[in-house]
Design a protein around this motif. Structure first.
Motif, mmCIF file in Angstrom:
data_model
loop_
_atom_site.group_PDB
_atom_site.id
_atom_site.type_symbol
_atom_site.label_atom_id
_atom_site.label_comp_id
_atom_site.label_asym_id
_atom_site.label_seq_id
_atom_site.Cartn_x
_atom_site.Cartn_y
_atom_site.Cartn_z
ATOM 1 N N ARG A 195 0.809 -1.213 0.000
ATOM 2 C CA ARG A 195 0.000 0.000 0.000
ATOM 3 C C ARG A 195 0.842 1.263 0.000
ATOM 4 N N ARG A 196 2.127 1.111 0.192
ATOM 5 C CA ARG A 196 3.045 2.241 0.156
ATOM 6 C C ARG A 196 4.216 1.903 -0.760
ATOM 7 N N MET A 197 4.732 2.952 -1.415
ATOM 8 C CA MET A 197 5.947 2.820 -2.207
ATOM 9 C C MET A 197 6.836 4.019 -1.917
ATOM 10 N N ALA A 198 8.131 3.807 -2.034
ATOM 11 C CA ALA A 198 9.101 4.889 -1.874
ATOM 12 C C ALA A 198 10.022 4.892 -3.080
ATOM 13 N N SER A 199 10.510 6.068 -3.449
ATOM 14 C CA SER A 199 11.399 6.196 -4.604
ATOM 15 C C SER A 199 12.478 7.227 -4.304
ATOM 16 N N VAL A 200 13.633 7.092 -4.961
ATOM 17 C CA VAL A 200 14.720 8.053 -4.820
ATOM 18 C C VAL A 200 15.225 8.383 -6.221
ATOM 19 N N SER A 201 15.489 9.675 -6.446
ATOM 20 C CA SER A 201 15.762 10.146 -7.801
ATOM 21 C C SER A 201 17.051 10.944 -7.882
ATOM 22 N N LYS A 202 17.517 11.087 -9.120
ATOM 23 C CA LYS A 202 18.698 11.897 -9.397
ATOM 24 C C LYS A 202 18.431 13.370 -9.134
ATOM 25 N N ASP A 203 17.168 13.760 -8.927
ATOM 26 C CA ASP A 203 16.859 15.157 -8.599
ATOM 27 C C ASP A 203 17.195 15.495 -7.147
ATOM 28 N N GLY A 204 17.743 14.522 -6.390
ATOM 29 C CA GLY A 204 18.169 14.758 -5.015
ATOM 30 C C GLY A 204 17.065 14.661 -3.987
ATOM 31 N N THR A 205 15.976 13.951 -4.332
ATOM 32 C CA THR A 205 14.864 13.786 -3.395
ATOM 33 C C THR A 205 14.444 12.339 -3.293
ATOM 34 N N TRP A 206 13.818 12.016 -2.162
ATOM 35 C CA TRP A 206 13.102 10.746 -2.027
ATOM 36 C C TRP A 206 11.639 11.073 -1.776
ATOM 37 N N LYS A 207 10.755 10.170 -2.177
ATOM 38 C CA LYS A 207 9.315 10.393 -2.044
ATOM 39 C C LYS A 207 8.637 9.141 -1.507
ATOM 40 N N LEU A 208 7.621 9.351 -0.671
ATOM 41 C CA LEU A 208 6.788 8.270 -0.144
ATOM 42 C C LEU A 208 5.394 8.422 -0.730
ATOM 43 N N TRP A 209 4.824 7.315 -1.235
ATOM 44 C CA TRP A 209 3.559 7.341 -1.956
ATOM 45 C C TRP A 209 2.523 6.421 -1.314
ATOM 46 N N ASP A 210 1.266 6.827 -1.395
ATOM 47 C CA ASP A 210 0.132 5.966 -1.061
ATOM 48 C C ASP A 210 -0.347 5.339 -2.368
ATOM 49 N N THR A 211 -0.136 4.029 -2.509
ATOM 50 C CA THR A 211 -0.504 3.340 -3.751
ATOM 51 C C THR A 211 -1.746 2.470 -3.584
ATOM 52 N N ASP A 212 -2.438 2.633 -2.467
ATOM 53 C CA ASP A 212 -3.681 1.884 -2.236
ATOM 54 C C ASP A 212 -4.822 2.609 -2.952
ATOM 55 N N VAL A 213 -4.813 2.527 -4.293
ATOM 56 C CA VAL A 213 -5.769 3.281 -5.114
ATOM 57 C C VAL A 213 -6.508 2.340 -6.063
ATOM 58 N N GLU A 214 -7.624 2.784 -6.555
ATOM 59 C CA GLU A 214 -8.391 2.053 -7.560
ATOM 60 C C GLU A 214 -7.988 2.588 -8.934
ATOM 61 N N TYR A 215 -6.921 2.038 -9.445
ATOM 62 C CA TYR A 215 -6.377 2.563 -10.689
ATOM 63 C C TYR A 215 -7.310 2.335 -11.873
ATOM 64 N N LYS A 216 -8.167 1.319 -11.782
ATOM 65 C CA LYS A 216 -9.111 1.063 -12.880
ATOM 66 C C LYS A 216 -10.154 2.164 -12.987
ATOM 67 N N LYS A 217 -10.281 2.953 -11.918
ATOM 68 C CA LYS A 217 -11.179 4.115 -11.939
ATOM 69 C C LYS A 217 -10.381 5.405 -12.140
ATOM 70 N N GLN A 218 -9.162 5.238 -12.706
ATOM 71 C CA GLN A 218 -8.287 6.376 -13.031
ATOM 72 C C GLN A 218 -7.809 7.126 -11.789
ATOM 73 N N GLN A 219 -7.778 6.458 -10.654
ATOM 74 C CA GLN A 219 -7.298 7.095 -9.433
ATOM 75 C C GLN A 219 -5.776 6.979 -9.373
ATOM 76 N N ASP A 220 -5.090 8.095 -9.166
ATOM 77 C CA ASP A 220 -3.637 8.129 -9.129
ATOM 78 C C ASP A 220 -3.116 7.982 -7.700
ATOM 79 N N PRO A 221 -1.889 7.489 -7.540
ATOM 80 C CA PRO A 221 -1.286 7.405 -6.201
ATOM 81 C C PRO A 221 -1.134 8.793 -5.579
ATOM 82 N N TYR A 222 -1.167 8.840 -4.244
ATOM 83 C CA TYR A 222 -1.036 10.098 -3.515
ATOM 84 C C TYR A 222 0.389 10.259 -3.008
ATOM 85 N N LEU A 223 0.941 11.459 -3.187
ATOM 86 C CA LEU A 223 2.259 11.757 -2.641
ATOM 87 C C LEU A 223 2.106 12.119 -1.167
ATOM 88 N N LEU A 224 2.742 11.364 -0.285
ATOM 89 C CA LEU A 224 2.622 11.589 1.157
ATOM 90 C C LEU A 224 3.746 12.434 1.731
#
Length: 446
Positions: A292-321
């Motif tokens: 239900r959560r994902m984390a990512s780290v990028s060359k832009d010098g940031t890390w991000k935590l996401w809420d991925t518990d979404v209904e993507y079939k209804k076009q719902q996008d993950p939330y940036l936490l």
């Protein structure tokens, strides 16, 4: 009278001459025997690898000392939160994996072995391991099967998957047997990761071009995904086994769903959702244990935590936490690990590790020069109490103090809102356990 003495004198002279000749011969024979013994001893010394004289011995010693100096030394590291160091490999460790039942840790190295460690020994003085030999090759990636009765490896020279079955012996140990045939070669670029779905329905392999392959357990290709990310830096299967995700040159993480029918038959791979928000290439990502959560780290010098518990079939996008800064990511590749409860984020760059509280976005711990080489893998155990890293010939295990602090904060907040007495008792017990763990580690904040 004098005429009678002449023969006696001549005989005496001959006798003395004969004795002198015998003595000379004896001395010569002794000298020759001594020379033969010396030569024989020298030959024997050479046959046994020993120098026959002092000058040669000195030369050999200098050569041995030079070789000894060139041999890489084991990197030494100490820290108050270091729980254990696992040492058995004679080569650098490239990958590790905890079994789903939490009982074992698998490690692979360029010494042509895979070692299986018992996690119950981690906090003991001795750390036992079982060895599986990789014939005529070495493994660079390793993953346990969901039932913990097998593991798969990626062969460095063979460029393919090999399956090892684990058979338990009467003495409690295991026998490791490679299957007769390896998977067919399909990838055309270097591999970046492999994985087995926790459902046991499929295997994933991903290479550094744009290819991700979905296999069945028999080595047959079910689907091939083109990520369209210029090149892949990482890919993984979600713990729930529904999704496969990848990241690379583009500033996003792409996620697909691997669909199976009610009878367990493979149907298709469909695009699910994307993590959008970074402004540069993504180095790495990770899932929480419940997916239900994902984390990512990028060359832009940031890390991000996401809420991925979404209904993507209804076009719902993950939330940036949460977004946090990690400047090291802008200058060098990084690895990331997310604790099972998503409360702690671990980031590795070079040979150092940084631990963040994902809720507040604050750095809480930093371990520098943990390994003699760049960190090659980073992972929390299934309990979330320990963080494991590898990069040289050792695995280092750290106590996850930010995780205990996160539990303390969460339990204190829940206690204020709890109205049921039994609930309050349960929360108080968890709070006390976390506080006692921090106190025993000398990490309890007043």
């Amino acid at each position: 009278m004098e005429l009678l003495q002449m023969p006696e004198l001549m005989g005496l002279s001959l006798l003395l001459g004969l004795l002198a000749l015998i003595a000379t011969a004896a001395v010569a024979r002794g000298w020759l025997r001594a020379e033969q013994e010396t030569c024989g001893r020298s030959a024997g010394q050479r046959a046994n690898g020993l120098p026959p004289d002092k000058s040669l011995r000195s030369k050999k010693q200098k050569q041995h000392q030079r070789i000894h100096k060139e041999k890489p030394q084991q990197h030494n590291f100490t820290h108050r939160l270091l729980a254990a160091t696992l040492k058995s490999h004679s080569g650098n460790i490239s990958c590790m994996d905890f079994s789903s039942n939490g009982k074992y840790l698998a490690t692979c190295a360029d010494d042509r072995t895979v070692r299986i460690w018992s996690t119950k020994d981690f906090l003991q003085r001795e750390h036992r391991s079982m060895r599986a030999n990789v014939e005529l090759d070495h493994a660079i990636l390793v993953r346990f099967s969901p039932d913990c009765r097998a593991f798969i490896v990626w062969l460095a020279n063979g460029d393919t998957l090999r399956v090892f079955k684990m058979t338990k012996r009467e003495d409690g140990g295991y026998t490791f047997t490679a299957t007769p045939e390896d998977f067919p070669k399909k990838h055309k670029a270097a591999i970046v990761n492999i994985g087995i779905a926790d459902t046991g329905k499929f295997i994933m392999t991903a290479s550094s071009d744009t290819t991700v392959i979905i296999w069945n357990l028999k080595g047959q290709v079910l689907s091939t995904i083109n990520t369209n990310q210029m090149h892949n830096t990482f890919a993984a299967i979600s713990p729930c086994s529904r999704f496969v995700a990848s990241c690379g040159f583009t500033p996003d993480v792409k996620v697909w769903e691997v669909c199976f029918g009610k009878k367990g038959d493979f149907q298709e791979v469909v695009r699910a959702f994307e993590l959008k928000g970074h402004s540069a290439a993504v180095h790495f990502f990770a899932f929480s244990n419940d997916s239900r959560r994902m984390a990512s780290v990028s060359k832009d010098g940031t890390w991000k935590l996401w809420d991925t518990d979404v209904e993507y079939k209804k076009q719902q996008d993950p939330y940036l936490l949460r977004t946090g800064r990690f400047e090291e990511a802008s200058t060098m590749p990084c690895r990331l690990a997310l604790s099972p409860d998503a409360q702690v984020l671990a980031l590795a760059s070079g040979s150092s590790i940084h631990l963040y509280n994902s809720r507040r976005g604050e750095k809480e711990e930093c371990f520098e020069q943990v390994h003699g080489e760049c960190i090659s893998d980073l992972s929390f155990d299934v309990t979330g109490r320990l963080l494991a890293s590898c990069g040289d010939r050792a695995v280092r295990l750290f106590h996850n103090t930010p995780g205990y602090r996160a539990v303390v904060e969460e339990m204190q907040g829940l206690l204020k809102r709890a109205s049921n007495e039994s609930t309050r008792q349960r929360l108080q017990q968890q709070l006390t356990q976390a506080q006692e763990a921090l106190k025993s580690l000398g990490a309890l904040r007043k």
